[in-house]
Scaffold this motif. Structure first.
Motif: not given
Length: 475
Positions: A11-21, A101-109
């Motif tokens: 869930a934590a990974n999903r929330k982080l990706l959702s935020f960047h989107c 994209i490997p997890k942990g890459s910066d948001a810009a990538r």
């Protein structure tokens, strides 16, 4: 609006990706399993971006990526995963991933990859619009399927469109066999390649081989330059051989060799040219009967009959008539620069009740004539002026048609001596009407009139009838 489908069991990974989107204005939906996102993609409109992890319990990312690509080849799929080894990267890219994209890459990538995915979606939409334009220009819009038997045929064509199988389209003249051939081509993976249509009935026998297979300079008297044959011109696209039953036995033998060897040799040449085109054929003849009577090669018939599709006559699919009528009305209004709101209920009822011996072609011609004659804002049954016609069974039992089937005046009798016209006038109008109904197809017109082509040509010369005018009108 594009939507990101985020597939990760954490869930934590999903929330982080959702935020960047959301930072890019992209809506998101979250999924814990591969099965759940596949169910969502069943209603895809092509505007989704999939963000996909590899290590998941029910279905790993490799398997899920393959399943997505089977049905959604153009959808952007970005792998966002903890695996950072080269083997995983290569495997994902080979399966059709848009990015990795490997997890942990910066948001810009990640955001750069999302922007690229948005561009892909935009390009796909532009391609879809361009394809729709091509379809409208090539007659694909004229594939009308409201009746169940036509829906079944479309389903058949969809099953065969991306195969190499030779398709044989059967049916009466005017049912739209070329339109269905174009449907197969423009809905297939070959849609960006040439579609070459050949009317076998319109090519003089002496020029047949030159037209189909080409010729070299000096191959015969008058061959002053090399000619590319239709098979070669089709390249890796589709060649459509209409009225295949009109070929002579000699040309049939040559065509059989081409289909077997997949090569052609131009007349006067000694170098074989590979044939990469898909072959679609059509005829209004019963080829099995032609074979039995010795007019068509049995071996060629079996070669062409790999996937036969019978297009039913319009009189057996009445549910399609209103849709066809509205389509032809729209096209005729554009063609003749007229503004007509639509067809009255009485006009639609008259169209549905008519027998349409000339099938879709006759209906199109009737609508065009009515549009030219229409003086109001609606097309009514009086303007359509449909001509009475005996039922097909009755006409067949009588052995020959009656002039009254085409000329109501003769059918009901002459009111006064002044109404009587000469036989030449009747014959002229009869032949002109037949040539128009068959869109200038001489072989078809002669067959339906029960006369030879040479006799028909002589009559047309006598009355100044030019079949080219009716072919051009159809085009």
């Amino acid at each position: 609006m594009p939507t990101a489908l985020i597939v990760d069991d954490e869930a934590a990974n999903r929330k982080l990706l959702s935020f960047h989107c959301e930072e890019l204005g992209i809506a998101s939906e979250e999924f814990k399993t591969g099965a759940s996102v596949l169910k969502r993609l069943a209603s895809s409109d092509g505007s989704e971006i999939v963000l996909l992890d590899i290590l998941m319990p029910d279905m790993d990312g490799f398997e899920l990526l393959g399943a997505i690509r089977q049905k959604h080849r153009q959808l952007p799929v970005i792998m966002v995963t903890a695996l950072d080894d080269s083997d995983s990267v290569i495997r994902c890219l080979r399966l059709g991933a848009t990015d990795y994209i490997p997890k942990g890459s910066d948001a810009a990538r990640l955001q750069a990859s999302l922007r690229n995915a948005l561009k892909v979606i935009s390009l796909n939409e532009q391609l879809s619009d361009a394809r729709a334009t091509i379809h409208s220009l090539t007659g694909i819009r004229s594939v009308v399927a409201r009746s169940q038997n036509m829906l079944d045929i479309i389903q058949l064509l969809d099953q065969v469109k991306n195969t190499e199988a030779t398709v044989l389209l059967l049916g009466e003249s005017g049912v739209g066999k070329e339109i269905f051939a174009r449907y197969i081509h423009f809905e297939s993976l070959r849609h960006q390649r040439p579609f070459v249509a050949v009317n076998c009935a319109a090519i003089p026998e002496t020029l047949f081989e030159s037209e189909l297979f080409g010729h070299e300079v000096g191959a015969f008297t008058g061959a002053t330059e090399r000619r590319t044959g239709k098979f070669e011109a089709a390249k890796s696209g589709t060649i459509f051989l209409d009225e295949i039953g009109e070929m002579s036995m000699a040309v049939q033998a040559r065509l059989l060799r081409v289909l077997q060897d997949r090569t052609v040799t131009p007349i006067g040449g000694n170098k074989e040219v590979p044939v990469k085109a898909r072959v679609i054929c059509a005829t209004n003849k019963r080829l099995e009967q032609e074979v039995a009577e010795g007019r068509f090669r049995r071996d060629l018939y079996f070669r062409l009959n790999a996937f036969p599709v019978e297009i039913p006559p319009l009189r057996t699919r009445k549910d399609d008539i209103p849709a066809f009528a509205r389509l032809f009305l729209e096209q005729a209004c554009v063609k003749f620069d007229k503004e007509i709101n639509g067809l009255t209920p009485a006009a639609l009822e008259a169209l549905v009740q008519h027998d349409w011996p000339g099938n879709v072609r006759e209906l199109e011609n009737a609508i065009e004539r009515a549009v030219l004659l229409c003086r109001g804002r609606d097309l009514d049954d009086v303007t359509l002026s449909l001509l009475p016609r005996a039922a097909p069974q009755a006409a067949a039992s009588q052995g020959e048609g009656h002039a009254g089937d085409v000329y109501p005046l003769i059918h009901r009798g002459f009111a006064t001596p002044d109404d009587v016209v000469s036989l030449d006038v009747v014959e002229r109008d009869f032949i002109r009407s037949a040539v128009e109904t068959c869109s200038g197809d001489i072989a078809d017109t002669a067959r339906r009139l029960g006369i030879s082509r040479s006799t028909l040509y002589a009559r047309m010369r006598k009355y100044g009838i030019n079949p080219e005018a009716y072919r051009q009108a159809r085009e």
